[in-house]
Each structure stands twice: as C-alpha cells, then as structure tokens.
Design an enzyme around this catalytic site. Structure first.
Site, PDB file in Angstrom:
ATOM      1  N   GLU A   1       0.915  -1.268  -0.110  1.00 11.69           N
ATOM      2  CA  GLU A   1       0.018   0.134  -0.002  1.00 11.69           C
ATOM      3  C   GLU A   1       1.024   1.328   0.211  1.00 11.69           C
ATOM      4  OE1 GLU A   1      -3.136   2.317   2.610  1.00 11.69           O
ATOM      5  OE2 GLU A   1      -2.385   0.672   3.514  1.00 11.69           O
ATOM      6  N   ASP A   2       1.862   1.140   0.623  1.00 13.78           N
ATOM      7  CA  ASP A   2       2.660   2.596   0.950  1.00 13.78           C
ATOM      8  C   ASP A   2       3.904   2.751   0.007  1.00 13.78           C
ATOM      9  OD1 ASP A   2       0.791   2.919   3.086  1.00 13.78           O
ATOM     10  OD2 ASP A   2       2.199   2.295   4.646  1.00 13.78           O
TER      11      ASP A   2
ATOM     12  N   ASP B   1     -18.475  -8.132  41.522  1.00 11.98           N
ATOM     13  CA  ASP B   1     -17.538  -9.272  40.827  1.00 11.98           C
ATOM     14  C   ASP B   1     -16.748  -8.319  39.851  1.00 11.98           C
ATOM     15  OD1 ASP B   1     -19.698  -8.194  39.261  1.00 11.98           O
ATOM     16  OD2 ASP B   1     -20.050 -10.139  38.124  1.00 11.98           O
TER      17      ASP B   1
END
Length: 738
Positions: free
Chosen positions: A92-93, A274
């Site tokens: 992508e980059d 709890d």
C-alpha cells in the site's frame, strides 16, 4: 512535523533490539528455514519504510515489528503470518507490487497481503467507506482466517499508540474498533484482545469515566489481592491433597465490562461486586479433561456455596468459537459473589488465543465451529446486492450472540444464535427450505414461523411450493443468512412485478398523450412521492396508481412554470429565516468543523449534550448538524459507519443558555423526600424541572428527573448536593427521556 534531532545510531540499535524480541516470540512455532524467511521479510520492510515515520516521530518500521510481535506472542500465529504482518503495509505504501511479493514469498503470502492491503477506490458516497472496506476485508476471511487475525493485531497496535493522532481521528478509529473489531475478536475467541480493544476505545471516547474506574481499581488493588489470596488458599490445599496439579489466579475484570455493568444496573462502582474472576487451570491429559474439571468444581462448591442459576457448562457443549470452560458463581468468605472459571491448560490456550490455538490441536473436533462460522459468512457474502451497511449490522448482530443447540428430526445438531426462530432454523438447513417454509413442528407441536426456539428443541420444517418470502419475515428472523436471503428474494420479486408495471404505465401514458421517456418517468415518480422509478412501476402493477393521479400530474406540469418563481421567493425566505434563527441563537456556545466556525446546529435528544461535555457534530441528511456526546450510545455506530460526516465541535464561553439533561435518583422512601429534592433543584440551584416521574416499591424510591442546566459544572454541583439529601443513595446522569 515537530523539529527534533534524530539519532540514527540509537534508532538502528532499537530496531535490532525489537527484531531480536520478535524472533524470541516466534521461537515456539519456528521450523527449519523459517528464520531466513522472517529475516528476508524484515529486510524488505525495513528498506521499504526507511524514509517513513509515524505520527509520534519514531521510525515506521516499529509498527510492522509490533504487529508481528502481537501476532506471534498474543495470538500464537506461525511464520507465514509473521511474514505477512511485517509486510502488511509494504504494497500500500511503497512501489512494491503483489507480483513481486509472490515471487519472493509465494502465493499464500500474496493472498493474505492482498487481503490486508486497504481497499482504495470510489464507493457510493451515501454508503460508508468503512462499512464497504469491512465487507471486502471479510471476503478474504472466506479464504484465510489469518487475514482477520493479522488485521486485529494491526488494529490493536494502532489503538495502543493512538495518543499522537488528531482528536477527530481518535474518535473515529476508537468508535470503529468498539463497533466492529472488538466483537470480531470476541467471535474468534480472542478474549484478552477483545477486552483490551474495548478498554482502549473507551479511553478515547469516554476518557473521564475510564480514568475514574482505573483510579478506583488501583485504590482497591491491595484489598483485592488480599481477598483473592484468602479465597485461593483452602482450594489449593485440597487440590494438593487430592494430587491435582493446577494453577489458580485472580483476574480483574476489564474497565469496559465494569462500566457496562454500572450502566446496565444503574449502580455506582462500589456496588459492582464481581470486579474480578478466579481462574483455575488444571494440568491434565486430554482423555481426563472433563472428569478433572467437574472434580475441581465439586471441591470449590464444597468450600463455597454456589449460585445454582449461575452455572455455565461450556465443557460438555463448547461455544461456537471453540471456547471451553466451566463457570460458576460462589459466595466468598466475606459475603460477596465471586466468579470461578475452571478449565484445563489446553482449554485455557484456546480461550486466550482463540482459533489460532486450534491449529495446534487439529485432532480436536471443536475447531469445526470456525468452519461452520466461515461457511455462514460465505453464504452472506454470496449475495452481491446487499447494502454494505445492512451487511455490517447483520454481521455484527451475529458476532455477539450466544448460541443455542437445536436438533433436526434425525438428531443432527444445528447451532443458532440466542432468540433464533423456527424460520431462522429453516434457512440454516437450506435457503430453499427457508423460502418455502409455512410452519414448523417443535417437539412434535405445530408452531408459527416466528416461534422463538429454546436450547435442545427438536424442529421439523413444513414447506409448500406456493410459499414465497414475505416482507414481515424480516421483523422476526435474527440470523444474517436468513435476513440476507429474504431481502434478496423480495428484491427479485419486486423487480419482476415492476417489469409488468412498466408495460402498464407505458400504455396509460399513451392514452394521456404523454411521451414515455426517462425524464417524464422521474417527474411522475417525484410528483407521486416515490423514491425511484422502480417503486413507481411496482405500485402501478399493484394497482395503487390510477389514471386520475396521472391526470393530476398533467395539470400540475401545466401550472409548474407559474409556481416556479413563487417557489424561488419562498426558498430565499427560508434561507433568510435560517440565518435570522442563527443570529438570534446564542452564537458563541459551540464551534464546529475543522476551522471551528459558528454554524447552526441542534442537540441530539439521544444523549442531551451540555456545555463541558466532550462532543462531536454529525451531518444528518434532513436535520442539518446534530451535536452528540462522544460517550453517546449511538456515537460508535455513527463514527464507524459514517466517518466522513463527523465534524469537530468544541464548547466556547458558557452563557446563560439552558440545556436539558436527565438525573436518575435512587434512595430509601421517606415522607417529604420529593419536597426536599425539588427544593434543592428549584430554590438552591434555581434550575427548572422539565419532567418528573417517581416510583416507590417496597420502601425503595426511584425518580427520573429531566432538568435544564447551564453546563457540566452546574450539573456536577447539583448531583453532589442531591447525594447529600438524607435517604438518597445514588444520583446518576442518564442519556435521554426515552
């Protein structure tokens, strides 16, 4: 980017250190040749990202190394996944292509990275880009579940390092995470990751509540550890005597789950008992697992009284995501309920690492749950026409649902979500059976299609060739598969009917001497208030559009020219009115947009924001800009699905403008209590009350009061004073009148 000195040598040293830590995390799954493959992927990622930096200023390579580390250490993935995690942003980059990745690392790595590479391109602007991306990402899940697991590791690291991002980005990413990624982690059995994603989302969307609960947990830490030690000691003693090898430890509940409980039950932090669970992990061989778990259950319940309604047996019938464990809630030594989880070390690894752990236990049958789930996703994704947002909503609904087990007449077991109906069961068997279903026999009794099934029911489906899916079926089916198939059939049926309507309309227009063309069809649809030409054709075919209405259209067209100029005048007056309305409004209350201008807005009734609240603007289709609190129940869905419509918003000066908000007051009922409350609100604080509803049940007083306040400081001061009224136990703010 800020100016700072970059110490290349120190950074290279840190990169080497992190890479070595990654190799240590990969060691348990490494085979011959794996180290070289990981090194090759690391070198490629390092070279590809060498000029890039993160928002924090650190080298970008830190991110892929961290994602690979999470994949190896916290999810337990193997070498192929580590390689993909290191390379997940490379395509992508940078200029590196998928073909080059395939040449270097093979087809499998290519396919996973293709799935991980974010989808770019133009989507329908009315749809959500995030929803569309999410849908496309799930398409790859059908091929390889590792795509989703690495995607979750990527999202987890982004959430852990989000403090350097702009506030609006933080809100969008955090909302998307809690809306989609946390439920996805839950469904894949990654409970630790699911809890951390929820906590980190809350840290950014509701920072005040997050800090408050974190501080309270920290204050009670020593007391909690002492209680856990006292609880565990007698259990350990008996386990040793009986020769059972087990580890016992206490685990605090996540901040998000504590907050959910506080909200659901309208109780303060002090009343959430709890706050932690005790976990007993037994070291035993596979064939004795079930026996040992029940033996330990017997020891625990002999020492501490169990709550019979709170026993959950996922050892005999594991959850659909493979989770196996025995859960019981017992009364502890200091008179408070404690959740105890009993499981073996194999079950614990599956609980911690979800389906990734199943690959280590291939001979176990429980991993078929994943195959079934992926098959369901494939079925839903096979409908290409479904709207992306409908898909995400249906999909999400099926992520969090508990399972029930239903039997076919021949005794086959079918898993369905909680509250599934007889019709859901029919679609689960086969789409054609669902589409032609007219009824069902549940445990040999005839029931309607909408009958809600119970765990253990035996169901037989009755069909008829004359039956077709109906619109109202969508109101009672709960599975994504059933909804998807019904919508698809209805669309097809509607399209077929519309084709007939088209021919009928063409004949009618001919008799009225109106030219049949696209422009005229759109005008008629508009005049008769139909959303599309297909809607018009459908209604014509159904006989809901007659010749009289078409004649009215002809008359309307003739008058159109005369009314056009009048409409223009009215439109200008309307715009003028909006400006005037805004000028009359107290202008410096809220600033909106990237450049923080003064724009007209309305406050969302779902959360009633007031000055001082953390807020954002949402651009609606019909009502202009609506202001929501970032902790609003609807905020995560809006931000996750419509990120491009979100606008920054910030309160400025605090004027004497009143804002509506709700207070829920609980206490001991007493004579004159209402009078004391209204005196504090109206006289001491000079605050107007919009509405007041009060109930009293067996001495407990509960009141819901809608009041007008100026800002958050005045509201907090009012709540503090009301808490001091004798008999009042809690005062909390709630979202809206509904």
């Amino acid at each position: 980017m800020k100016d700072y000195v970059i110490d290349i040598e120190a950074e290279n040293k840190e990169i080497r250190k992190r890479y070595r830590a990654l190799l240590r995390a990969c060691k348990p799954t490494m085979q011959r040749g794996d180290k070289q493959m990981i090194r090759k992927a690391f070198d490629l990622a390092l070279d590809s990202h060498k000029e890039m930096r993160r928002k924090s200023g650190e080298p970008y390579i830190f991110h892929p190394i961290a994602v690979a580390q999470i994949a190896a250490e916290e999810i337990g993935l193997g070498t192929t996944s580590i390689v993909c995690a290191l390379l997940h942003d490379v395509v992508e980059d940078t200029n590196i292509t998928l073909d080059e990745i395939e040449q270097m690392f093979g087809k499998k790595v290519r396919r996973i990275i293709d799935g991980l590479t974010k989808i770019s391109g133009i989507f329908d602007p009315n749809s959500s880009m995030q929803a569309e991306n999410f849908r496309k990402m799930l398409l790859t899940l059908a091929d390889d579940v590792r795509v989703i697991l690495i995607k979750l590791a990527d999202r987890l690291h982004n959430m852990r390092t989000m403090e350097f991002m702009a506030r609006d980005k933080q809100l969008k990413i955090a909302s998307e995470t809690s809306y989609l990624y946390a439920p996805l982690a839950h469904r894949l059995g990654l409970y630790a990751i699911k809890s951390e994603l929820e906590d980190l989302s809350m840290k950014f969307t509701d920072p005040d509540t997050y800090k408050f609960i974190a501080r309270k947990l920290n204050e009670k830490k020593a007391e909690r550890e002492k209680f856990i030690a006292d609880f565990i000691e007698p259990v350990q003693e008996i386990l040793r005597e009986q020769g059972i090898s087990a580890q016992i430890f206490g685990r605090p509940k996540s901040i998000h789950s504590i907050w959910s409980k506080m909200r659901k039950k309208s109780i303060p932090f002090e009343e959430v008992y709890d706050l932690f669970a005790i976990r007993i992990v037994i070291d035993t061989d596979d064939e004795r697992e079930k026996t040992e778990c029940w033996k330990v259950y017997s020891i625990v319940t002999d020492l501490y009284r169990p709550n019979p309604d709170r026993l959950r047996d996922w050892v005999s019938s594991p959850k659909g995501n493979g989770y196996e464990s025995l859960h019981t809630t017992v009364m502890g030594p200091r008179g408070q309920w404690v959740e105890v989880q009993i499981r073996t070390s194999r079950m614990n690894e599956i609980a911690e690492k979800g389906f990734a752990a199943h690959w280590k236990y291939k001979e176990s049958n429980s991993d078929s749950g994943l195959d079934q789930w992926i098959k369901k996703i494939r079925d839903v994704l096979s409908n290409p026409e479904q709207n992306a947002l409908d898909f995400v909503d249906d999909f999400k609904m099926n992520l969090f649902s508990d399972e029930i087990f239903i039997f076919t007449p021949k005794g086959a077991l079918i898993q369905l979500p909680h509250e599934a109906t007889a019709l859901d069961f029919a679609f689960e068997i086969h789409s054609d059976i669902g589409a032609t279903c007219i009824g069902a026999k549940v445990n040999h009794k005839l029931v309607p299609l909408s009958h809600v099934l119970q765990n253990g029911d035996q169901v037989e489906i009755i069909t008829s060739t004359k039956q077709t899916p109906k619109e109202d079926w969508l109101n009672f089916v709960v599975t994504a598969k059933a909804k998807s198939k019904i919508r698809s059939s209805l669309k097809e049926e509607r399209r077929r009917v519309a084709e007939d309507g088209k021919e009928i309309l063409e004949r009618k227009l001919k008799t009225l001497k109106i030219t049949y063309n696209t422009d005229n069809i759109n005008k008629i649809a508009n005049f008769l208030k139909f959303s599309s030409s297909q809607d018009l054709f459908y209604n014509v075919a159904k006989g809901l559009v007659d010749i009289k209405q078409l004649r009215e259209f002809v008359a309307h067209e003739k008058n159109n020219d005369a009314t056009l100029s009048t409409q223009n005048t009215q439109f200008n007056n309307h715009i003028g009115g909006l400006v005037e309305k805004f000028n009359k409004k107290d202008q410096d209350t809220l600033l909106i947009g990237d450049d923080l201008q003064q724009i007209d807005y309305t406050l969302a009734p779902c959360c009633n924001p007031i000055p001082g609240d953390d807020v954002f603007g949402f651009l609606t289709v019909n009502d202009g800009i609506k202001i929501h609190r970032t902790s609003c129940p609807n905020a995560s869905k809006l931000m996750a699905n419509y990120g491009y419509r979100i606008m920054k918003a910030r309160w400025t000066s605090k004027n004497d403008v009143s804002f509506l908000t709700g207070l829920r007051i609980v206490g001991i009922d007493d004579v004159g209590l209402v009078n004391k409350l209204t005196t504090v609100i109206s006289q001491e604080f000079n605050v107007n009350i919009r509405s007041l509803s009060i109930t009293s049940n067996e001495g407990i007083f509960e009141g819901n009061i809608m009041v007008f306040v100026n800002d958050i400081e005045q509201l907090e001061s009012l709540m503090k004073t009301l808490k001091q009224v004798q008999g009042i136990t809690t005062v909390s703010r709630y979202e809206s009148e509904s």
